[in-house]
Design a protein around this motif. Sequence first.
Motif, PDB file in Angstrom:
ATOM      1  N   MET D  21       0.938  -0.942   0.359  1.00 19.83           N
ATOM      2  CA  MET D  21      -0.123   0.052   0.040  1.00 19.83           C
ATOM      3  C   MET D  21       0.929   0.980   0.621  1.00 19.83           C
ATOM      4  O   MET D  21       1.976   0.863   0.214  1.00 19.83           O
ATOM      5  CB  MET D  21      -0.741   0.089   1.242  1.00 19.83           C
ATOM      6  CG  MET D  21      -2.191  -1.304   1.764  1.00 19.83           C
ATOM      7  SD  MET D  21      -3.160  -2.084   0.062  1.00 19.83           S
ATOM      8  CE  MET D  21      -4.090  -1.093   0.326  1.00 19.83           C
ATOM      9  N   GLY D  22       0.143   2.383  -0.032  1.00 25.63           N
ATOM     10  CA  GLY D  22       1.115   3.628   0.438  1.00 25.63           C
ATOM     11  C   GLY D  22       0.562   4.670  -0.607  1.00 25.63           C
ATOM     12  O   GLY D  22      -0.862   4.746  -1.192  1.00 25.63           O
ATOM     13  N   GLY D  23       1.009   5.954  -0.899  1.00 23.98           N
ATOM     14  CA  GLY D  23       0.273   7.121  -1.154  1.00 23.98           C
ATOM     15  C   GLY D  23       0.535   8.342  -1.773  1.00 23.98           C
ATOM     16  O   GLY D  23       2.135   7.991  -0.666  1.00 23.98           O
ATOM     17  N   VAL D  24       0.846   9.364  -2.172  1.00 32.40           N
ATOM     18  CA  VAL D  24       1.488  10.740  -1.829  1.00 32.40           C
ATOM     19  C   VAL D  24       0.589  12.041  -0.572  1.00 32.40           C
ATOM     20  O   VAL D  24      -0.282  12.119  -1.287  1.00 32.40           O
ATOM     21  CB  VAL D  24       1.554  11.240  -3.454  1.00 32.40           C
ATOM     22  CG1 VAL D  24       2.622  11.912  -3.452  1.00 32.40           C
ATOM     23  CG2 VAL D  24       2.036   9.675  -4.780  1.00 32.40           C
ATOM     24  N   ILE D  25       1.806  12.455  -0.388  1.00 35.31           N
ATOM     25  CA  ILE D  25       0.709  13.650   0.391  1.00 35.31           C
ATOM     26  C   ILE D  25       1.530  14.937  -0.062  1.00 35.31           C
ATOM     27  O   ILE D  25       2.264  14.940   0.320  1.00 35.31           O
ATOM     28  CB  ILE D  25       1.735  13.741   1.832  1.00 35.31           C
ATOM     29  CG1 ILE D  25       0.559  12.098   3.104  1.00 35.31           C
ATOM     30  CG2 ILE D  25       0.474  14.863   2.299  1.00 35.31           C
ATOM     31  CD1 ILE D  25       1.373  11.732   3.678  1.00 35.31           C
ATOM     32  N   ASP D  26       0.328  15.774  -0.972  1.00 36.50           N
ATOM     33  CA  ASP D  26       0.551  16.859  -1.528  1.00 36.50           C
ATOM     34  C   ASP D  26       0.014  17.785  -0.650  1.00 36.50           C
ATOM     35  O   ASP D  26      -0.946  18.189   0.150  1.00 36.50           O
ATOM     36  CB  ASP D  26       0.478  16.276  -2.958  1.00 36.50           C
ATOM     37  CG  ASP D  26       1.349  17.778  -3.552  1.00 36.50           C
ATOM     38  OD1 ASP D  26       2.104  18.389  -3.303  1.00 36.50           O
ATOM     39  OD2 ASP D  26       0.936  17.773  -4.778  1.00 36.50           O
ATOM     40  N   LYS D  58       4.916  -1.419   9.140  1.00 35.36           N
ATOM     41  CA  LYS D  58       6.189  -0.597   8.478  1.00 35.36           C
ATOM     42  C   LYS D  58       5.769   0.509   7.482  1.00 35.36           C
ATOM     43  O   LYS D  58       6.048   0.154   6.417  1.00 35.36           O
ATOM     44  CB  LYS D  58       7.174  -1.459   8.920  1.00 35.36           C
ATOM     45  CG  LYS D  58       7.635  -2.082  10.284  1.00 35.36           C
ATOM     46  CD  LYS D  58       8.848  -3.050   9.797  1.00 35.36           C
ATOM     47  CE  LYS D  58       8.853  -3.145  11.538  1.00 35.36           C
ATOM     48  NZ  LYS D  58       8.568  -4.605  11.021  1.00 35.36           N
ATOM     49  N   VAL D  59       5.711   1.476   8.085  1.00 34.20           N
ATOM     50  CA  VAL D  59       6.001   2.878   6.751  1.00 34.20           C
ATOM     51  C   VAL D  59       7.216   3.354   6.880  1.00 34.20           C
ATOM     52  O   VAL D  59       8.383   3.861   7.533  1.00 34.20           O
ATOM     53  CB  VAL D  59       5.528   4.282   6.831  1.00 34.20           C
ATOM     54  CG1 VAL D  59       5.582   4.547   8.130  1.00 34.20           C
ATOM     55  CG2 VAL D  59       4.786   4.565   6.151  1.00 34.20           C
ATOM     56  N   ARG D  60       7.515   3.706   5.134  1.00 38.97           N
ATOM     57  CA  ARG D  60       8.422   4.002   4.423  1.00 38.97           C
ATOM     58  C   ARG D  60       8.642   4.854   3.900  1.00 38.97           C
ATOM     59  O   ARG D  60       7.607   5.294   3.386  1.00 38.97           O
ATOM     60  CB  ARG D  60       9.652   3.365   3.310  1.00 38.97           C
ATOM     61  CG  ARG D  60      10.904   3.054   3.661  1.00 38.97           C
ATOM     62  CD  ARG D  60      11.565   1.540   3.108  1.00 38.97           C
ATOM     63  NE  ARG D  60      11.222   1.044   2.230  1.00 38.97           N
ATOM     64  CZ  ARG D  60      10.765   0.830   0.549  1.00 38.97           C
ATOM     65  NH1 ARG D  60      11.892   1.374   0.475  1.00 38.97           N
ATOM     66  NH2 ARG D  60      10.245   0.386   0.045  1.00 38.97           N
TER      67      ARG D  60
END
Lengths: 314, 314, 314, 314
Positions: D21-26, D58-60
């Motif tokens: 899973m993942g994301g982009v915080i803009d 674990k977030v990277r």
Amino acid sequence: MNTFGRIFRLTDFGETHGPCMGGVIDGCPSGLLLDMDFIRHELDRRALPGDGRRESDKVRFVSGLYEGRTTGAPVAFFIDNEDGKPNAAADGVLKPSHSSFVYKEKYGHTCNEQGGRSSARQTVCRVVGGAVAKLLLRERNITVAAETLFTARIETEGDTAGALVECVISGLPAGLGEPVYDKFDARLAAAMLSLPACKGFEIGEGFHAAEMCGTQYNDLQNSDFSFRTNHDGGVQAGITNGEEVRFRVAFKPIPSVRVAQQTVDYFGNPVTYTASNRNDACAAPRVLPVVEAMAAMTTIDFILLNTNKLKIEN
Amino acid sequence: MNTFGRIFRLTDFGETHGPCMGGVIDGCPSGLLLDMDFIRHELDRRALPGDGRRESDKVRFVSGLYEGRTTGAPVAFFIDNEDGKPNAAADGVLKPSHSSFVYKEKYGHTCNEQGGRSSARQTVCRVVGGAVAKLLLRERNITVAAETLFTARIETEGDTAGALVECVISGLPAGLGEPVYDKFDARLAAAMLSLPACKGFEIGEGFHAAEMCGTQYNDLQNSDFSFRTNHDGGVQAGITNGEEVRFRVAFKPIPSVRVAQQTVDYFGNPVTYTASNRNDACAAPRVLPVVEAMAAMTTIDFILLNTNKLKIEN
Amino acid sequence: MNTFGRIFRLTDFGETHGPCMGGVIDGCPSGLLLDMDFIRHELDRRALPGDGRRESDKVRFVSGLYEGRTTGAPVAFFIDNEDGKPNAAADGVLKPSHSSFVYKEKYGHTCNEQGGRSSARQTVCRVVGGAVAKLLLRERNITVAAETLFTARIETEGDTAGALVECVISGLPAGLGEPVYDKFDARLAAAMLSLPACKGFEIGEGFHAAEMCGTQYNDLQNSDFSFRTNHDGGVQAGITNGEEVRFRVAFKPIPSVRVAQQTVDYFGNPVTYTASNRNDACAAPRVLPVVEAMAAMTTIDFILLNTNKLKIEN
Amino acid sequence: MNTFGRIFRLTDFGETHGPCMGGVIDGCPSGLLLDMDFIRHELDRRALPGDGRRESDKVRFVSGLYEGRTTGAPVAFFIDNEDGKPNAAADGVLKPSHSSFVYKEKYGHTCNEQGGRSSARQTVCRVVGGAVAKLLLRERNITVAAETLFTARIETEGDTAGALVECVISGLPAGLGEPVYDKFDARLAAAMLSLPACKGFEIGEGFHAAEMCGTQYNDLQNSDFSFRTNHDGGVQAGITNGEEVRFRVAFKPIPSVRVAQQTVDYFGNPVTYTASNRNDACAAPRVLPVVEAMAAMTTIDFILLNTNKLKIEN
């Protein structure tokens, strides 16, 4: 602000000297076979011909696919940076005609160490997004092709050159684009001016149109509704007319010259700066697949917005 | 699609041959004194100098004001069309290089009778929105000024001419614009290409930059962070650098020539068409306040978005 | 911020005590016959049944129509306010549970004199937008119908009452809405909470679902893909499933009670305030066409966005 | 459509049975110290208390940070899925009250094998985005806290339960939110209804308000502008009034019951389906940090939009 498009949308991330670049393609229809050879080919076109750093970009897709086809979920991808270590050399210097000063004003730092988001490296994400857009256009027999018209002549060792690029979108249906603010060519202009080092956009006759008279310029139509000439470059009143969309894009010379130039540092102290890194001398020809990518994403976005189908047949 | 801007937003409506034009300005801060003389002056600049129809545009505001100041509510305005009756003459003809054909393809009709939304008449709404934007900029000592660089030379009676316009935005702070897709100049390009008959945009050296080398082009900085030259036209990496923003816009000749041209009608039958109405021969000089209006709205929108203030001081 | 929708968009303006209300409907497909009797009927439903001010709203369309059909251009309309003179009585008072205080904090004034944008009067624009949306839905055999489930019991003379409203959208295709952030019911909830005095939204079993177990709740399907029950209210995972969309909306009592209440003025001085104007005692039943209007605009917007057609058939 | 927010924006990706899973915080301001212990803590709150699968997330972070602080560039993150292999069991079955059927209708497949985007797994991305939002709110002394009010009582082995959650946002300034369509509580409602299994939202007295009279309900103000009661839940006319924002969210029972239920497969053939996977029996308490995350992102977005500062002081 790091998102391009309305329905077909690319959101991307990553710094030149960070671990990786990457992006999320949202709004891609389900069922599209992602032709990996084609995507690889597009990335190679961007990586190969430069005289600067060779980037053997391997793209890895981690979501939105099942058995090679898109599922309708967002398609995320990554490309590792081979040279991901911070750029120690340029610390504190406001590099000439570069992003250093405006980053300092906007964000409170120069981004020199990471390379920021304004370098040509970011365009690798645009190429991936554009390749997916082209695959969607291919199903509709629409093609996008750019070429270099000329580059400036370099006289000094270590100098860099501007370039003029032309791009043609063929096979478009009539009716794409909106008549007032969301004109097809207005979106296209924004897409091109969003490219690093781009300083100008023109469509059809472009700036030459300013010197023309209406009797010369007007594109007359035949009985089959085809046009005898295409001075308008395929867009009239902001809406595609079924002819080729033809436009040109001007790029300034890459600011990183390997020639000493006077500038200042973060505190205003004069310093002499000579770019030492392995940049290209010219945006072209590596920028060609990037220009095509932006044109392709702009086009598929208008198609998927589908506003040219908002007609009630009576 | 008939809305321009993100925070400061103009949504407008009306056809040339309908009863009125008008618009809604949303996102204007409360407390602004609407200087009616200034708005009147801007409308006069657009109406006056043409050799075509004189439009004595009286604007009426019907909401969003209290005792002459904005309240924060949407500001709606109307301008009556003096010549609001349907345009009977051109029925069914696909006028050369005009919106008729693309409207037919997109909407199923040519809009000839009403004049549609693609005519220069629509720009009256942009001027009102731009005048309000300029009043907000005036409080920040930012000015916008356009001039005609040249117009094409007309040899034939009834012919029309292209034009080149330059515009300068002065007094801008550094830090406006985003480094990737929402570059200040990308939004500016879209704003200009949204104008009727616009075929090109360039900033700073523009297309000339394509012929230049980096050593000539780079804008070097002094110890007070001012720039010795402004080849970049006030925008680097998409972000304003505090110098004047200087750009040029190319307009094609007005397509309505009073000279017979061969075209076809709605069904593809050949017809000879001669424009008979009282259009201008050239977009300039009436387009100057319109160019300024779009530049002003683009600028205040970036300022109100306020993203150049997104810095946490540590 | 005064715009609702993405493709089918209503932008509206006007204050209760200003000269008129009005709006611009953008994104309406060309060719729709605007059934004026139907629009009149919807406005009458909103105007008629209250015990408060009778509003004989005459709507006038000034753009976007040709021979009674939409052209694809923005459709602008106005409705004169019969009682457009400033509201002198309430000057400086922060009316209890009303917009006065938050307007003062946000805009620097209370808007009492003009009535601002938060009054029920603004909903007349929503009804016009909703009526056009319903005409587009009617072509697809989709209907929207709201009813009052109950109103609070008033014991005091001059008091006001809350109300519960239920609305059903019938005839929807499966596939509208997006699985994550743009869920059909998320947009619907926002549409309802945008109504004056709305304090709650629930769909299907709604709050009752919190007390249920999965074995009771799950909607099981038949071999023809119909559902045996509809606890989910027609939306699963944010996407319509072809069953009726059924939701409820809670309205608080109108804050303008004709009973003396203690409050303060602009400077914090205690004042006793008794509403004297001719407001309704309850949002229902006049709010019913407004609830339907918001549901209709939300629905047609999803349909025109057309994202349920983004499937490539292999 | 996989993006949440306007200025502070989360775009996320990934399927339950994909690699990550993942994301982009803009839109996150530059200079924020990303407190990794806090982010870890928020992820643990989501992962820990369930009786189902334990997710040691674990977030990277791979972009947008320099020396632990945000740079203004997009912040991208990934979380590996520990159980990333395709879910073979459920192939072709339309799982009861689940996304299978609507995905089939919308996308042409059920997403059963990958788990799609509608599962609770996706909320891990919301928690990361929310943690960053909370760090920005912490600098402004704004806190967000959710708790479970009750869960449904389960009688059957393998059954699941609905839940009611309450959330409070404290320390908000007055003036956030827009008076018409972009009301603070309208955006909040959309944020909550975007959560998996959410079926209702209410603020302040919520549905109870429908049974109340104005004389009971109205929130009266003191001379210091504080409120004696908070029936409105901190939002009046869509704008925060400086009191606590208090709202409740209803969740239906998780549809995956470990009890045999009758459904059909992709072709309409009747099948008996029993969920075998290790899901939680109830959305609560793991949903609490997710509710807070959506509330935090909604709040910081309004603050950064900054529209409560659009006042010109005269």
